[in-house]
Write an enzyme that holds these catalytic residues in place. Sequence first.
Site, PDB file in Angstrom:
ATOM      1  N   GLU A  26      40.030  11.174  59.435  1.00 29.24           N
ATOM      2  CA  GLU A  26      40.523   9.733  59.693  1.00 29.24           C
ATOM      3  C   GLU A  26      39.866   8.814  58.651  1.00 29.24           C
ATOM      4  O   GLU A  26      40.489   7.968  58.126  1.00 29.24           O
ATOM      5  CB  GLU A  26      40.064   9.268  60.974  1.00 29.24           C
ATOM      6  N   SER A  29      41.484  56.726  52.754  1.00 28.24           N
ATOM      7  CA  SER A  29      42.238  55.297  53.104  1.00 28.24           C
ATOM      8  C   SER A  29      42.900  54.223  52.034  1.00 28.24           C
ATOM      9  O   SER A  29      43.077  53.086  52.317  1.00 28.24           O
ATOM     10  CB  SER A  29      41.210  54.620  53.905  1.00 28.24           C
ATOM     11  N   ASP A  78      32.811  53.865  52.278  1.00 22.52           N
ATOM     12  CA  ASP A  78      33.516  53.006  51.402  1.00 22.52           C
ATOM     13  C   ASP A  78      32.370  52.057  50.375  1.00 22.52           C
ATOM     14  O   ASP A  78      33.203  51.658  49.297  1.00 22.52           O
ATOM     15  CB  ASP A  78      34.447  52.111  52.068  1.00 22.52           C
ATOM     16  N   ARG A  98      38.986  38.231  47.378  1.00 24.08           N
ATOM     17  CA  ARG A  98      39.671  38.294  46.103  1.00 24.08           C
ATOM     18  C   ARG A  98      41.207  37.759  46.122  1.00 24.08           C
ATOM     19  O   ARG A  98      41.938  38.712  46.556  1.00 24.08           O
ATOM     20  CB  ARG A  98      39.445  39.659  45.518  1.00 24.08           C
ATOM     21  N   SER A 137      34.621  49.572  70.751  1.00 24.69           N
ATOM     22  CA  SER A 137      33.391  49.071  71.134  1.00 24.69           C
ATOM     23  C   SER A 137      33.271  47.367  71.432  1.00 24.69           C
ATOM     24  O   SER A 137      33.104  47.141  72.460  1.00 24.69           O
ATOM     25  CB  SER A 137      32.006  49.455  70.775  1.00 24.69           C
TER      26      SER A 137
END
Length: 370
Positions: free
Chosen positions: A56, A172, A204, A211, A304
């Site tokens: 505003e 993967s 990994d 990115r 989980s």
Amino acid sequence: MIETIDDRYYMDLALAMARKTAGQTSVNPVVGCVVVKEGRIVGMGAHLKRGEGHAEVHALTMAGEEARGATVFVTLEPCSHYGRTPPCSERIIASGASKVVVAAQDPNPLVAGSGIAKLRAAGLEVVTGVLAEESHRLNEAFNKFITKRQPFVTIKAASTLDGRIASKTGDSRWVTGPEARQAVHALRHRHTGIMIGIGTALADDPSLTTRLPVPGIHPVRIVADSSLRLPLASKLVQDRTAPTLVLAAADAPLEREAELRAAGVEVLRCGSGSKVDLADAMGQLAARDIGSILLEGGGKLSGSMLEAGLVDRIALFMAPKIIGGYEAPASFQFSGFSRMADAIELEDVELERYGRDFCISGKPVLKGAD
């Protein structure tokens, strides 16, 4: 098609501006504002950063004297209290505007209708509920954080058509194509934190940064690591692009905590046992103003979190591939249900396409949950 010009027309513009700022207001809501006088847009603004002028203020500053007698369209109820900035309701009253159109009431207990009441008490006409559902969806993370003091958690998973997130060898790269991966980086930009489990961190060695083709905002990196196994040589420790925070069990080794802290990593002990208490972790993260989390962990962590009722949205990217493999990991790994009727279902489901891949997203509903 000729678009009708009415209250929804201008509110849609305010929502569009707010939508573009998602991710840059921390735990504050994203808000857009449009000032209209005699059929002309004379001011526009969006909330850009926590602690700075609200939408505003920006819109009314642009409108200047043209604000007198104008209509103010705002996607969220103007605040009525003094916080990091003065009340927007008072700024609107002082501008001389004659009417305010509000999309949704602010769920913040410090506001919750008092801003609208203040405007009406000052003699302004106030219309509410214009594109309210769109406003609520835009600020679903803020709405949860401000009312429950818990982060809004989105699970992001990428799988083949048979539900595998990696091959039987653990490979993967890559399940989905470049268009889907760019969409994931846009999600990172829009969340305060990004969370994985220690298994993903070890397998990994990810950087978990944003990115994009243009500069993006990097979320706080969060690792659920009960026994503090995160290597000091990992990218999450060595790369200081964004803060890294590790969730540890109560009995995790003190010497490992000291080593990680010396390397610049914050360690939070969650719960009282030998595993991270995820509910306690969410509370501690919220206390550090982490209002939204993108969960990019493996199937066990996702399962989980889902079982614990700590997930608010799921975004499942699916590639048109079938990889098979009895040992190949799945998107969600938990004890599961005996009957299909008990399965967790998604509501408010959306389907989007990214190149050759698809994304199914929605809110998980646990049977018997509130």
